[in-house]
Design a protein around this motif. Structure first.
Motif, PDB file in Angstrom:
ATOM      1  N   ARG A  43       4.857  -4.510  16.243  1.00 22.90           N
ATOM      2  CA  ARG A  43       5.669  -5.377  17.098  1.00 22.90           C
ATOM      3  C   ARG A  43       6.150  -4.634  18.341  1.00 22.90           C
ATOM      4  O   ARG A  43       6.353  -5.243  19.389  1.00 22.90           O
ATOM      5  N   ALA A  44       6.315  -3.325  18.222  1.00 20.59           N
ATOM      6  CA  ALA A  44       6.748  -2.516  19.364  1.00 20.59           C
ATOM      7  C   ALA A  44       5.571  -2.150  20.274  1.00 20.59           C
ATOM      8  O   ALA A  44       5.763  -1.520  21.308  1.00 20.59           O
ATOM      9  N   GLY A  45       4.351  -2.533  19.862  1.00 18.41           N
ATOM     10  CA  GLY A  45       3.190  -2.313  20.719  1.00 18.41           C
ATOM     11  C   GLY A  45       2.296  -1.152  20.322  1.00 18.41           C
ATOM     12  O   GLY A  45       1.274  -0.913  20.965  1.00 18.41           O
ATOM     13  N   GLU A  46       2.641  -0.435  19.286  1.00 17.45           N
ATOM     14  CA  GLU A  46       1.821   0.710  18.857  1.00 17.45           C
ATOM     15  C   GLU A  46       0.543   0.201  18.193  1.00 17.45           C
ATOM     16  O   GLU A  46       0.581  -0.735  17.403  1.00 17.45           O
ATOM     17  N   ARG A  47      -0.581   0.818  18.523  1.00 17.01           N
ATOM     18  CA  ARG A  47      -1.862   0.413  17.945  1.00 17.01           C
ATOM     19  C   ARG A  47      -2.661   1.608  17.406  1.00 17.01           C
ATOM     20  O   ARG A  47      -3.720   1.427  16.820  1.00 17.01           O
ATOM     21  N   ARG A  48      -2.170   2.809  17.605  1.00 13.94           N
ATOM     22  CA  ARG A  48      -2.897   3.995  17.139  1.00 13.94           C
ATOM     23  C   ARG A  48      -2.670   4.176  15.639  1.00 13.94           C
ATOM     24  O   ARG A  48      -1.540   4.282  15.180  1.00 13.94           O
ATOM     25  N   GLN A  49      -3.756   4.208  14.886  1.00 17.47           N
ATOM     26  CA  GLN A  49      -3.688   4.252  13.436  1.00 17.47           C
ATOM     27  C   GLN A  49      -2.908   5.458  12.908  1.00 17.47           C
ATOM     28  O   GLN A  49      -2.070   5.311  12.012  1.00 17.47           O
ATOM     29  N   LEU A  50      -3.191   6.621  13.433  1.00 16.85           N
ATOM     30  CA  LEU A  50      -2.523   7.823  12.942  1.00 16.85           C
ATOM     31  C   LEU A  50      -1.031   7.797  13.247  1.00 16.85           C
ATOM     32  O   LEU A  50      -0.213   8.199  12.420  1.00 16.85           O
TER      33      LEU A  50
END
Length: 78
Positions: A43-50
């Motif tokens: 929801r905060a916009g993070e998309r990096r899996q790690l």
């Protein structure tokens, strides 16, 4: 990569790490904590899996630490 794949992979990374370190608690509760942390970051916009996995691990550890400390506080008061 779809959001579903990102969530699944992030969850898998966090779950396996916590399992290997012996920190994983009850499966249902643990899964909810990890997924809630991943969803909050999405929801905060993070998309990096790690990054999602690392933040979920940190959230899980914070939750576990709070729950370990709470019974000790109650015992001191009683």
């Amino acid at each position: 990569m779809s959001i579903r794949c990102v969530v699944e992979n992030s969850f898998y990374i966090a779950w396996n790490f916590l399992e290997k370190t012996g920190e994983l608690g009850q499966p249902d509760a643990s899964a909810n904590i990890i997924l809630d942390a991943i969803q909050a970051q999405l929801r905060a916009g993070e998309r990096r899996q790690l990054m999602l996995a690392n933040k979920a691990i940190a959230a899980y550890r914070e939750h576990a630490a709070r729950n370990r400390v709470a019974p000790e506080k109650e015992a001191r008061r009683g």
